[in-house]
Design an enzyme around this catalytic site. Structure first.
Site, mmCIF file in Angstrom:
data_model
loop_
_atom_site.group_PDB
_atom_site.id
_atom_site.type_symbol
_atom_site.label_atom_id
_atom_site.label_comp_id
_atom_site.label_asym_id
_atom_site.label_seq_id
_atom_site.Cartn_x
_atom_site.Cartn_y
_atom_site.Cartn_z
ATOM 1 N N LYS A 152 37.009 54.399 48.912
ATOM 2 C CA LYS A 152 37.740 54.243 48.779
ATOM 3 C C LYS A 152 38.181 54.685 47.224
ATOM 4 O O LYS A 152 37.308 54.451 46.451
ATOM 5 C CB LYS A 152 38.352 53.022 48.607
ATOM 6 N N GLU A 202 52.862 43.720 39.895
ATOM 7 C CA GLU A 202 51.623 43.626 40.736
ATOM 8 C C GLU A 202 50.927 42.659 39.729
ATOM 9 O O GLU A 202 50.376 42.872 38.690
ATOM 10 C CB GLU A 202 50.088 44.478 40.910
#
Length: 398
Positions: A152, A202
């Site tokens: 990723k 977040e």
């Protein structure tokens, strides 16, 4: 100084309206503002900075805070931001005074509308890289992942906004904070003449006594103004193999980073949903109990940063791909912003949904997590959706 602005170690004792008063009192350059679902902070002035050096940052912060401790006084607090690059200097300082208030979401005055500026800057917008170039970088990364080179990478792009006059940063902060009072709003100096401002969804990690909380987000989809379509998109996100895989990679990394610090670590087996005004996100709330009471919030944040949610995996390979793919320096973007007191308690938030202001310019940042199932079109659309928060705040558009 009014009661609503006084320095106080017990936020719950302050009067209704205190959080809004701190938001309204913010002034750029000299102030540091942070708001979370737990409390609202406004730091004024600078009693000490945190030096750049080769020793661990958490140790340097602890040394400065310990030197500023005073008997019969609340523990001193450091506030500010840390960059994405591990070797770049921090933008942290201990304010002369920190004012505390309850969370913005509990303040009845936060629901009042923000007056709109009738004389907003006429922004000129430049995309860096262009959507076409960004899509090419995504396609290249996907091809390399399918060949087994890495798992990723998070690729970002920027919008560079320029105007004939300086933006109204206090008004921008008020708009961002009122738009999402359940999130994490911030405005802090990020360098000489620069201000980092944003509203992140977040939480990287918080520490309160021997308890820690982390809330990784990964996997998202744009919101819809049509209720039925919005519900459909949220349900689809919860079942998306691509997004569930992307999320699982991040949660596993957070679990592995925090486990050595904990006697107990609770990690839910399935993600839930978190919504912002622009996006749905997959979310997992990780909680734990610390093994060593001397481990601080910044120790934990440093062990986590960068998570695969903002960098990729393996980390070293993802950093190299980012450096080769992004034609700009991230600076504070995808670093962390927050606070910590001399007792080790604090909150550190992932620096996303943000912009860096300097004079008459704003640089906006947005990124997307790229995995083998990604497509250039979908990831470009995701970054465009993430830009919308700030474009609305400043009255600009693509």
């Amino acid at each position: 100084m009014s009661a609503s602005l006084r320095d106080h170690p017990a936020p719950a004792l302050l009067s209704p309206g205190a959080a809004t008063a701190l938001l309204e009192a913010y002034r750029p350059a000299t102030d540091r503002f942070l708001a979370s679902p737990r409390h609202t902070l406004l730091g004024r002035g600078s009693a000490a900075g945190i030096p750049h050096g080769t020793s661990p940052l958490a140790h340097r912060v602890r040394d400065v805070l310990d030197a500023l401790r005073r008997p019969d006084a609340p523990p001193p607090v450091v506030m500010g931001s840390l960059p994405f690059a591990p070797d770049a200097p921090p933008a942290l300082a201990v304010p002369d005074m920190v004012h505390w208030a309850p969370p913005l979401r509990e303040d009845p005055l936060i629901a009042l509308p923000v007056p709109r500026d009738e004389h907003r800057p006429d922004w000129r917008v430049r995309e860096v890289p262009s959507p076409e170039r960004y899509g090419e970088a995504v396609a290249t990364a996907v091809a390399r992942m399918r060949a087994g080179e890495f798992d990723k990478v998070v690729l970002a792009r920027t919008l560079e906004l320029a105007s004939s006059r300086e933006p109204d940063l206090p008004a921008m902060l008020r708009w961002l904070a009122r738009r999402d009072p359940d999130g994490y709003s911030f405005a802090v100096p990020s360098g000489p003449g620069r201000t980092l401002i944003g509203a992140s969804p977040e939480l990287l990690v918080s520490r309160r006594g021997n308890l820690l909380t982390a809330n990784p987000l990964a996997g998202s989809t744009p919101r819809s103004t049509d209720l039925a379509e919005d519900v459909r998109r949220a349900a689809a996100l919860l079942e998306s193999p691509k997004d569930l895989h992307e999320h699982a990679v991040v949660v596993t990394a957070v679990q592995e980073a925090l486990a050595p610090f904990c006697t107990r670590l609770k990690v839910p087996t399935r993600p839930t949903l978190v919504r912002t005004a622009a996006l749905w996100h997959l979310s997992t709330t990780v909680t734990g109990e610390l093994r060593d009471p001397d481990v601080t919030a910044l120790d934990l944040a440093s062990a986590l940063h960068p998570t695969p949610a903002v960098c990729g995996t393996p980390t070293d390979v993802a950093r190299a791909v980012i450096a080769a793919s992004e034609p700009f320096d991230r600076g504070p973007y995808t670093g962390m912003v927050g606070w910590q007191d001399a007792d080790g308690d604090g909150e550190w938030v992932v620096t996303i949904r943000c912009a860096e202001a300097e004079g008459r310019t704003l640089r906006l940042f947005a990124g997307a997590g790229i995995v083998a199932e990604s497509t250039p079109e979908a990831e470009t659309a995701e970054t465009a959706a993430k830009f919308r928060t700030f474009l609305h705040a400043v009255g600009a558009g693509l």
